[in-house]
Scaffold this motif. Structure first.
Motif, PDB file in Angstrom:
ATOM      1  N   ARG A 203      56.690  57.802  82.626  1.00 16.63           N
ATOM      2  CA  ARG A 203      58.339  57.939  82.278  1.00 16.63           C
ATOM      3  C   ARG A 203      57.638  59.105  81.662  1.00 16.63           C
ATOM      4  N   ALA A 204      56.438  59.705  81.013  1.00 18.75           N
ATOM      5  CA  ALA A 204      56.442  61.201  80.277  1.00 18.75           C
ATOM      6  C   ALA A 204      56.118  61.478  81.383  1.00 18.75           C
ATOM      7  N   GLY A 205      55.390  61.342  82.821  1.00 18.22           N
ATOM      8  CA  GLY A 205      55.123  62.539  83.568  1.00 18.22           C
ATOM      9  C   GLY A 205      56.375  62.054  84.221  1.00 18.22           C
ATOM     10  N   ALA A 206      57.580  61.795  84.864  1.00 15.19           N
ATOM     11  CA  ALA A 206      58.412  61.869  85.439  1.00 15.19           C
ATOM     12  C   ALA A 206      59.698  63.646  83.781  1.00 15.19           C
ATOM     13  N   SER A 207      59.238  62.834  83.497  1.00 15.19           N
ATOM     14  CA  SER A 207      60.162  64.698  82.368  1.00 15.19           C
ATOM     15  C   SER A 207      59.517  65.729  82.252  1.00 15.19           C
ATOM     16  N   VAL A 208      57.855  65.476  82.060  1.00 17.61           N
ATOM     17  CA  VAL A 208      56.959  66.667  82.571  1.00 17.61           C
ATOM     18  C   VAL A 208      56.872  67.642  83.761  1.00 17.61           C
ATOM     19  N   THR A 209      57.027  66.663  85.338  1.00 10.71           N
ATOM     20  CA  THR A 209      56.714  66.719  86.315  1.00 10.71           C
ATOM     21  C   THR A 209      58.187  67.580  86.682  1.00 10.71           C
ATOM     22  N   LYS A 210      59.284  66.544  86.295  1.00 12.13           N
ATOM     23  CA  LYS A 210      60.466  66.956  86.211  1.00 12.13           C
ATOM     24  C   LYS A 210      60.365  67.155  87.925  1.00 12.13           C
ATOM     25  N   ASP A 211      60.109  65.623  88.373  1.00  6.58           N
ATOM     26  CA  ASP A 211      59.487  65.396  90.214  1.00  6.58           C
ATOM     27  C   ASP A 211      60.610  64.412  90.153  1.00  6.58           C
ATOM     28  N   ALA A 354      54.315  68.946  75.994  1.00 10.73           N
ATOM     29  CA  ALA A 354      55.575  69.184  75.616  1.00 10.73           C
ATOM     30  C   ALA A 354      56.087  68.066  73.902  1.00 10.73           C
ATOM     31  N   THR A 355      55.209  68.341  73.028  1.00 11.51           N
ATOM     32  CA  THR A 355      55.082  67.868  71.988  1.00 11.51           C
ATOM     33  C   THR A 355      54.309  68.273  71.244  1.00 11.51           C
ATOM     34  N   GLY A 356      54.557  70.264  72.001  1.00 15.89           N
ATOM     35  CA  GLY A 356      54.129  71.081  70.642  1.00 15.89           C
ATOM     36  C   GLY A 356      52.708  71.022  71.088  1.00 15.89           C
ATOM     37  N   LYS A 440      66.588  60.626  71.278  1.00 12.30           N
ATOM     38  CA  LYS A 440      67.174  62.152  70.746  1.00 12.30           C
ATOM     39  C   LYS A 440      66.330  62.435  70.225  1.00 12.30           C
ATOM     40  N   HIS A 441      65.144  62.062  69.895  1.00 11.18           N
ATOM     41  CA  HIS A 441      64.238  62.664  69.008  1.00 11.18           C
ATOM     42  C   HIS A 441      63.217  63.965  69.379  1.00 11.18           C
ATOM     43  N   PHE A 442      62.815  63.116  70.905  1.00  6.69           N
ATOM     44  CA  PHE A 442      62.202  64.184  71.889  1.00  6.69           C
ATOM     45  C   PHE A 442      62.599  64.836  73.258  1.00  6.69           C
ATOM     46  N   PRO A 443      63.648  65.612  73.108  1.00  5.57           N
ATOM     47  CA  PRO A 443      64.838  66.184  73.851  1.00  5.57           C
ATOM     48  C   PRO A 443      64.431  66.294  75.643  1.00  5.57           C
ATOM     49  N   LEU A 445      62.113  64.297  76.882  1.00  2.90           N
ATOM     50  CA  LEU A 445      62.590  63.028  77.541  1.00  2.90           C
ATOM     51  C   LEU A 445      63.770  62.837  78.379  1.00  2.90           C
ATOM     52  N   LEU A 446      63.281  63.008  80.284  1.00  7.43           N
ATOM     53  CA  LEU A 446      64.378  63.069  81.222  1.00  7.43           C
ATOM     54  C   LEU A 446      65.026  61.481  81.481  1.00  7.43           C
ATOM     55  N   VAL A 447      63.661  60.817  80.913  1.00  9.74           N
ATOM     56  CA  VAL A 447      64.162  59.558  81.554  1.00  9.74           C
ATOM     57  C   VAL A 447      63.453  58.319  80.844  1.00  9.74           C
ATOM     58  N   PRO A 448      64.321  57.030  79.709  1.00 12.86           N
ATOM     59  CA  PRO A 448      64.475  56.756  79.223  1.00 12.86           C
ATOM     60  C   PRO A 448      63.388  55.480  78.873  1.00 12.86           C
ATOM     61  N   MET A 449      62.682  55.574  77.814  1.00  9.91           N
ATOM     62  CA  MET A 449      61.624  54.757  77.539  1.00  9.91           C
ATOM     63  C   MET A 449      61.937  53.208  77.311  1.00  9.91           C
ATOM     64  N   LYS A 450      61.389  52.377  78.568  1.00  6.86           N
ATOM     65  CA  LYS A 450      61.440  50.763  78.205  1.00  6.86           C
ATOM     66  C   LYS A 450      60.179  49.931  77.749  1.00  6.86           C
ATOM     67  N   ILE A 451      61.438  49.333  76.574  1.00  7.72           N
ATOM     68  CA  ILE A 451      59.713  48.429  75.984  1.00  7.72           C
ATOM     69  C   ILE A 451      59.718  46.959  76.594  1.00  7.72           C
ATOM     70  N   GLU A 452      58.439  46.245  76.295  1.00  3.23           N
ATOM     71  CA  GLU A 452      58.382  44.459  76.855  1.00  3.23           C
ATOM     72  C   GLU A 452      58.341  44.032  75.098  1.00  3.23           C
ATOM     73  N   ALA A 453      58.076  43.271  74.857  1.00  6.74           N
ATOM     74  CA  ALA A 453      57.322  42.232  74.119  1.00  6.74           C
ATOM     75  C   ALA A 453      56.536  41.161  74.487  1.00  6.74           C
ATOM     76  N   ASP A 454      56.237  40.779  73.624  1.00 10.25           N
ATOM     77  CA  ASP A 454      55.194  39.098  73.495  1.00 10.25           C
ATOM     78  C   ASP A 454      55.038  38.469  72.575  1.00 10.25           C
ATOM     79  N   VAL A 455      55.262  37.196  72.556  1.00 19.63           N
ATOM     80  CA  VAL A 455      55.185  37.236  70.678  1.00 19.63           C
ATOM     81  C   VAL A 455      54.426  35.341  71.005  1.00 19.63           C
ATOM     82  N   SER A 456      53.551  35.361  69.914  1.00 18.05           N
ATOM     83  CA  SER A 456      52.590  34.130  69.577  1.00 18.05           C
ATOM     84  C   SER A 456      53.843  32.716  69.260  1.00 18.05           C
TER      85      SER A 456
END
Length: 470
Positions: A203-211, A354-356, A440-443, A445-456
């Protein structure tokens, strides 16, 4: 030539706030079951002793000691190669640039020789026992380890860990991984919750390279670049990916080709890894995947020698063709970005992320091509996690007066010791921060980040975690 400032104010603040947050996580520490470590070490010692005894009785070891006598070094891969290939006549899987038989772990695993499989497993068990388990136990204080998480010593601007290295535990090995993770536990009555970014660097690569093709793959859930790549690599029909076996095949294409290609690997390295990974996989009708490829005219892996062109009818030739299609047809914009980006580095001597942050050097001098094209993506991908951890630990959790604690991080994941009554609230706030607020903090980012969760389970170890919907 005008040189840019080596960091932006935002980057400086991220680094400083991140260091404070990492210190707080270090203070929290993660629970460790010391008794479990002791039992596991005892079990490993017994297993290693039994395997070493069996190895000594094997004809390979007998020939090894006969060949080298008092100079025998059972840890020498060069000696092992001499015995296997020159003395016993086993066929190798290629040569190094210096003309020697390949004896790295990947090459040895490809041989499918029982002695070699047991030899490698014994070495891994010894390392897990002496480095990981003993190392973890050494750092335990009052039932917890307090690993250091550094932000200042990785040239890619990712984090590192030490005392013990929380980020370098062999958790993916099917035997050793659960043994290591089972020693990490939550506080009494709590649960371990791990939340990770899914495909953070893609996702970061898509945003940085704009492919545009990569961006579309990320945004359109009906598309699947890993499946599409697997279709080419293994000459399969799309219907093959509707069952469990298809998902396993897709996973190997994802891990050993797609991600490897984005990180700078090439077909000579990808082909043997894939060939080994699919050894026990089958297609939908139960046919072994390698047999399926044989029906398609692919009878062997190939030499995988950088100095030779792949021969037709080899898997290596198929992987090379897939690689050419991957970069020259599918991700042309990304491929051009890599060329332009490295040329820019050669011209000005640094790259700005991209983050300076400024990337100037690799691990031992000027950046190689892979470094120059990876660091501006790896760094920002991790900085999304770092910014999120700061927000979660220092703002969101204190504001809610939560008793749960973040206890570790591994580049793209956050590990927390969570009070069961706070679990759903913690999951919700992580999703809001790691997906919504970070965008919102990192404009850039051209695509949304996605998360997954695991719980014990409550009082369950890290090894017992299972996926959960957020």
């Amino acid at each position: 030539m005008t040189h840019e400032i080596p960091y932006s104010q935002d980057a400086l603040e991220l680094l400083h706030e991140g260091a404070v947050t990492m210190a707080e996580i270090e203070c929290n520490g993660m629970g460790v079951d010391v008794a479990r470590i002791d039992r596991t070490i005892a079990e490993m010692k017994k297993t290693v002793a039994e395997k070493q005894q069996a190895l000594e009785a094997n004809e390979v070891m007998i020939e090894w000691r006969k060949r080298f006598r008092n100079k025998t070094n059972v840890n020498s891969r060069e000696q092992l190669g001499t015995v296997l290939f020159d003395v016993m006549g086993f066929e190798g899987v290629g040569e190094t640039a210096g003309g020697r038989h390949k004896t790295d772990e990947e090459a040895l695993e490809e041989l499918d020789i029982p002695f070699v499989d047991d030899y490698l497993l014994t070495q891994k068990l010894q390392k897990a026992m002496s480095t990981n388990l003993v190392g973890i136990k050494r750092e335990v204080v009052n039932g917890r380890i307090h690993c250091f998480f550094n932000l200042h010593n990785a040239v890619s601007y990712r984090s590192t860990s030490e005392s013990t290295n929380f980020q370098n535990q062999p958790i993916r090995h099917p035997l050793i991984g659960p043994m290591i993770r089972s020693c990490f536990i939550p506080s009494p009555g709590n649960q371990i919750v791990e939340i990770d970014y899914s495909g953070a660097e893609v996702r970061a690569g898509a945003s940085v390279t704009k492919d545009p093709v990569l961006i579309n793959y990320v945004l359109d859930e009906l598309t699947d670049m890993h499946r599409d790549t697997a279709l080419e690599l293994f000459m399969l029909d799309p219907s093959e990916f509707e069952d469990k076996q298809g998902k396993l095949i897709r996973f190997e294409a994802k891990s050993n080709f797609v991600f490897a290609q984005f990180y700078g690997s090439w077909y000579v390295q990808c082909a043997p890894r894939l060939w080994k990974a699919i050894k026990d996989l089958t297609v939908r009708d139960g046919t072994p995947l390698r047999k399926h490829l044989k029906r398609k005219g692919i009878r062997e892996l190939g030499a995988c020698n950088a100095k030779e062109r792949p021969r037709p009818g080899t898997f290596e030739a198929v992987v090379k063709a897939t690689e050419e299609s991957f970069w020259n047809k599918r991700f042309k914009v990304y491929a051009q970005w890599k060329k332009d980006n490295f040329a820019l580095y050669q011209q000005q001597g640094y790259l700005k992320t991209a983050t300076g942050f400024i990337c100037r050097f690799g691990k031992s001098g000027p950046m190689a091509k892979n470094d120059a094209n990876n660091y501006p993506i790896q760094g920002p991908a991790f900085h999304c996690l770092l910014w999120s951890v700061i927000r979660i630990v220092r703002k969101e959790m204190p504001k809610r007066k939560m008793r749960s604690k973040v206890v570790g991080q591994i580049h793209d994941s956050i590990v927390a010791d969570v009070v069961p009554e706070e679990r759903d609230e913690y999951l919700e706030l992580c999703k809001r921060v790691m997906v919504d607020k970070v965008a919102k903090h990192f404009p850039w980012l051209l695509v949304p980040m996605k998360i997954e969760a695991d719980v014990s389970p409550v009082n369950g170890s890290w090894a017992e975690k299972k996926g959960i919907e957020i």
